[in-house]
Design an enzyme around this catalytic site. Structure first.
Site, PDB file in Angstrom:
ATOM      1  N   THR A 120      -1.468  30.811  79.412  1.00 25.32           N
ATOM      2  CA  THR A 120      -1.762  29.380  79.390  1.00 25.32           C
ATOM      3  C   THR A 120      -0.956  28.596  80.422  1.00 25.32           C
ATOM      4  O   THR A 120      -1.138  27.387  80.567  1.00 25.32           O
ATOM      5  CB  THR A 120      -1.477  28.780  77.997  1.00 25.32           C
ATOM      6  OG1 THR A 120      -0.105  29.002  77.661  1.00 25.32           O
ATOM      7  CG2 THR A 120      -2.377  29.403  76.952  1.00 25.32           C
TER       8      THR A 120
ATOM      9  N   GLN B 296       0.671  27.890  84.447  1.00 28.45           N
ATOM     10  CA  GLN B 296       0.092  27.732  85.780  1.00 28.45           C
ATOM     11  C   GLN B 296      -0.359  29.068  86.354  1.00 28.45           C
ATOM     12  O   GLN B 296      -1.535  29.264  86.698  1.00 28.45           O
ATOM     13  CB  GLN B 296       1.125  27.095  86.715  1.00 28.45           C
ATOM     14  CG  GLN B 296       0.725  27.121  88.182  1.00 28.45           C
ATOM     15  CD  GLN B 296       1.849  26.732  89.118  1.00 28.45           C
ATOM     16  OE1 GLN B 296       1.843  25.660  89.681  1.00 28.45           O
ATOM     17  NE2 GLN B 296       2.840  27.613  89.298  1.00 28.45           N
ATOM     18  N   ASP B 297       0.561  30.022  86.466  1.00 30.31           N
ATOM     19  CA  ASP B 297       0.236  31.317  87.070  1.00 30.31           C
ATOM     20  C   ASP B 297      -0.759  32.097  86.222  1.00 30.31           C
ATOM     21  O   ASP B 297      -1.669  32.747  86.740  1.00 30.31           O
ATOM     22  CB  ASP B 297       1.503  32.154  87.248  1.00 30.31           C
ATOM     23  CG  ASP B 297       2.460  31.551  88.264  1.00 30.31           C
ATOM     24  OD1 ASP B 297       2.204  30.435  88.745  1.00 30.31           O
ATOM     25  OD2 ASP B 297       3.470  32.207  88.572  1.00 30.31           O
TER      26      ASP B 297
ATOM     27  N   LEU C  75       4.084  37.192  82.429  1.00 25.33           N
ATOM     28  CA  LEU C  75       4.354  35.887  83.024  1.00 25.33           C
ATOM     29  C   LEU C  75       5.023  34.943  82.027  1.00 25.33           C
ATOM     30  O   LEU C  75       5.378  33.818  82.391  1.00 25.33           O
ATOM     31  CB  LEU C  75       3.052  35.249  83.530  1.00 25.33           C
ATOM     32  CG  LEU C  75       2.142  36.122  84.405  1.00 25.33           C
ATOM     33  CD1 LEU C  75       0.959  35.303  84.905  1.00 25.33           C
ATOM     34  CD2 LEU C  75       2.911  36.718  85.584  1.00 25.33           C
TER      35      LEU C  75
ATOM     36  N   ALA D  51       7.707  33.067  79.989  1.00 25.33           N
ATOM     37  CA  ALA D  51       9.119  32.787  80.272  1.00 25.33           C
ATOM     38  C   ALA D  51       9.470  31.360  79.866  1.00 25.33           C
ATOM     39  O   ALA D  51       8.599  30.492  79.776  1.00 25.33           O
ATOM     40  CB  ALA D  51       9.417  32.966  81.761  1.00 25.33           C
TER      41      ALA D  51
ATOM     42  N   SER E 168      10.880  28.926  81.871  1.00 25.84           N
ATOM     43  CA  SER E 168      10.991  28.983  83.328  1.00 25.84           C
ATOM     44  C   SER E 168      11.625  27.757  83.970  1.00 25.84           C
ATOM     45  O   SER E 168      11.629  27.640  85.199  1.00 25.84           O
ATOM     46  CB  SER E 168       9.599  29.201  83.942  1.00 25.84           C
ATOM     47  OG  SER E 168       8.708  28.194  83.523  1.00 25.84           O
TER      48      SER E 168
ATOM     49  N   THR F  22      11.958  36.248  90.155  1.00 25.30           N
ATOM     50  CA  THR F  22      12.156  34.901  90.697  1.00 25.30           C
ATOM     51  C   THR F  22      13.171  34.888  91.827  1.00 25.30           C
ATOM     52  O   THR F  22      14.105  35.696  91.854  1.00 25.30           O
ATOM     53  CB  THR F  22      12.637  33.950  89.590  1.00 25.30           C
ATOM     54  OG1 THR F  22      13.017  32.690  90.170  1.00 25.30           O
ATOM     55  CG2 THR F  22      13.846  34.518  88.865  1.00 25.30           C
TER      56      THR F  22
ATOM     57  N   LYS G  78      16.728  36.551  84.137  1.00 28.47           N
ATOM     58  CA  LYS G  78      15.713  37.195  84.972  1.00 28.47           C
ATOM     59  C   LYS G  78      16.295  38.397  85.728  1.00 28.47           C
ATOM     60  O   LYS G  78      15.573  39.358  86.028  1.00 28.47           O
ATOM     61  CB  LYS G  78      15.129  36.187  85.958  1.00 28.47           C
ATOM     62  CG  LYS G  78      14.118  35.235  85.348  1.00 28.47           C
ATOM     63  CD  LYS G  78      12.814  35.951  85.017  1.00 28.47           C
ATOM     64  CE  LYS G  78      11.700  34.991  84.675  1.00 28.47           C
ATOM     65  NZ  LYS G  78      10.400  35.662  84.462  1.00 28.47           N
TER      66      LYS G  78
ATOM     67  N   HIS H 244       6.468  28.422  93.696  1.00 25.04           N
ATOM     68  CA  HIS H 244       5.034  28.317  93.928  1.00 25.04           C
ATOM     69  C   HIS H 244       4.471  27.253  92.996  1.00 25.04           C
ATOM     70  O   HIS H 244       4.745  27.248  91.802  1.00 25.04           O
ATOM     71  CB  HIS H 244       4.338  29.668  93.740  1.00 25.04           C
ATOM     72  CG  HIS H 244       4.741  30.414  92.518  1.00 25.04           C
ATOM     73  ND1 HIS H 244       6.000  30.962  92.348  1.00 25.04           N
ATOM     74  CD2 HIS H 244       4.058  30.696  91.387  1.00 25.04           C
ATOM     75  CE1 HIS H 244       6.070  31.555  91.182  1.00 25.04           C
ATOM     76  NE2 HIS H 244       4.905  31.399  90.565  1.00 25.04           N
TER      77      HIS H 244
END
Length: 327
Positions: free
Chosen positions: A10, A12-13, A85, A87, A89, A130, A157, A183
């Site tokens: 869900t 962005q990436d 993906l 995290a 973040s 990252t 990470k 990004h």
């Protein structure tokens, strides 16, 4: 038909990656957290009722902190590819929530790797690493640069990075680290600095906001387009052998530079609207992150097409259009 599992679908990436895999004919499964409110806005355009003919996207409740649930899901699905993906973040938030950040970003990775190992399935694993691993190491940073993280996020990470390499060597798991530099996209969360800037510029242009408060304007970053970066993730898992890859544009800009371009795109002078505020300054700062993408360009043939100036314009125009429609 290949089957892929995406944690963090869900985000962005995750949303861009799901689009890419569906276009390539995959059956895509996503793990989402249970919530009393909907948190699937970025993938709603992809979702079909699982009872519908031709549905290829399926969502499963789960959490990266739940090892039993992860093991059961992986054993049940037996995916060809797993993209981790999920995290916590946000770097600044990791100073405020260090324990949670470690539970998700560090231990979450080893829970998935253990699930793969114990299920004895032949799957390929991608770990979202990252550029924050490099921390205080001077740029340009590549796969051989020293790691010197400057936040609980970076440290968590780094643990995940090393357990990926350990499980690759110890158990022969096809496990890869994608060391992605910053990004961004119009789907970026609004608490991240780039989106915070572009949303503020659009709101100020429309008379909805007066000021924008930021932290360190001189922080230097390598900003690329998330929609392009997810292709590099997929390419990594198509290789016969796993490895570790820096993904970057190779070009740096300061937060101040990004502000100038974003505000100028809407005919505004950023200097009139931006103020710095102490609470947005990190306890330990990372001054400069600029990646050297030589390896991924040579081995995978991947190269960033969109650099930071164009990205800033894409994002601010998207936010201006979004807010104009709402207004």
């Amino acid at each position: 038909m290949k089957r892929a599992l995406i944690t963090g679908i869900t985000g962005q990436d995750g949303s861009y990656l799901a689009e890419l895999l569906l276009e390539k004919g995959y059956e895509v499964h996503g793990m989402i957290r249970r919530s009393s409110s909907f948190n699937t806005a970025r993938i709603e355009h992809l979702y079909k009722d699982p009872h519908d003919t031709g549905a290829k996207l399926f969502l499963h409740y789960g959490d990266i902190t739940d090892g039993v649930g992860i093991s059961n899901l992986i054993r049940e699905l037996q995916p060809d590819e797993i993209y981790n993906l999920a995290a916590q973040s946000h770097v600044k938030v990791s100073f405020e929530m260090p324990d949670f950040t470690a539970q998700v970003d560090a231990l979450g990775t080893i829970r998935i790797l253990e699930a793969i190992r114990s299920a004895k399935i032949d799957t390929r694993f991608y770990q979202a690493s990252t550029s924050e691993l490099f921390g205080s190491t001077p740029p340009p940073q590549n796969e051989f640069s020293n790691f010197a993280p400057r936040s609980p996020y970076g440290a968590a990470k780094l643990y995940a990075y090393w357990v990926v390499r350990n499980y690759r060597d110890a158990y022969g798991i096809h496990a890869t680290n994608g060391i992605l530099f910053n990004h961004e996209s119009p789907r970026r969360g609004e608490t991240f600095v780039t989106r915070k800037i572009t949303m503020a510029a659009a709101r100020i242009k429309l008379g909805l906001q007066d000021k924008l408060y930021l932290g360190n304007l001189d922080a230097l970053r390598d900003w690329g387009y998330a929609k392009e970066y997810v292709e590099s993730m997929w390419l990594m898992l198509q290789q016969e052998k796993p490895g570790d890859y820096v993904v970057a544009t190779g070009e740096g800009a300061t937060v101040r530079d990004f502000c100038e371009v974003a505000f100028s795109e809407l005919g505004l002078d950023y200097k009139k609207y931006i103020e710095t505020e102490e609470r947005y300054i990190r306890p330990t700062e990372v001054d400069a992150l600029i990646g050297d993408p030589s390896k991924i360009r040579k081995v995978l043939g991947w190269e960033a097409k969109t650099h930071w100036k164009e990205l800033a314009k894409i994002m601010v125009n998207a936010d201006f259009e979004l807010l104009s429609d709402k207004k």
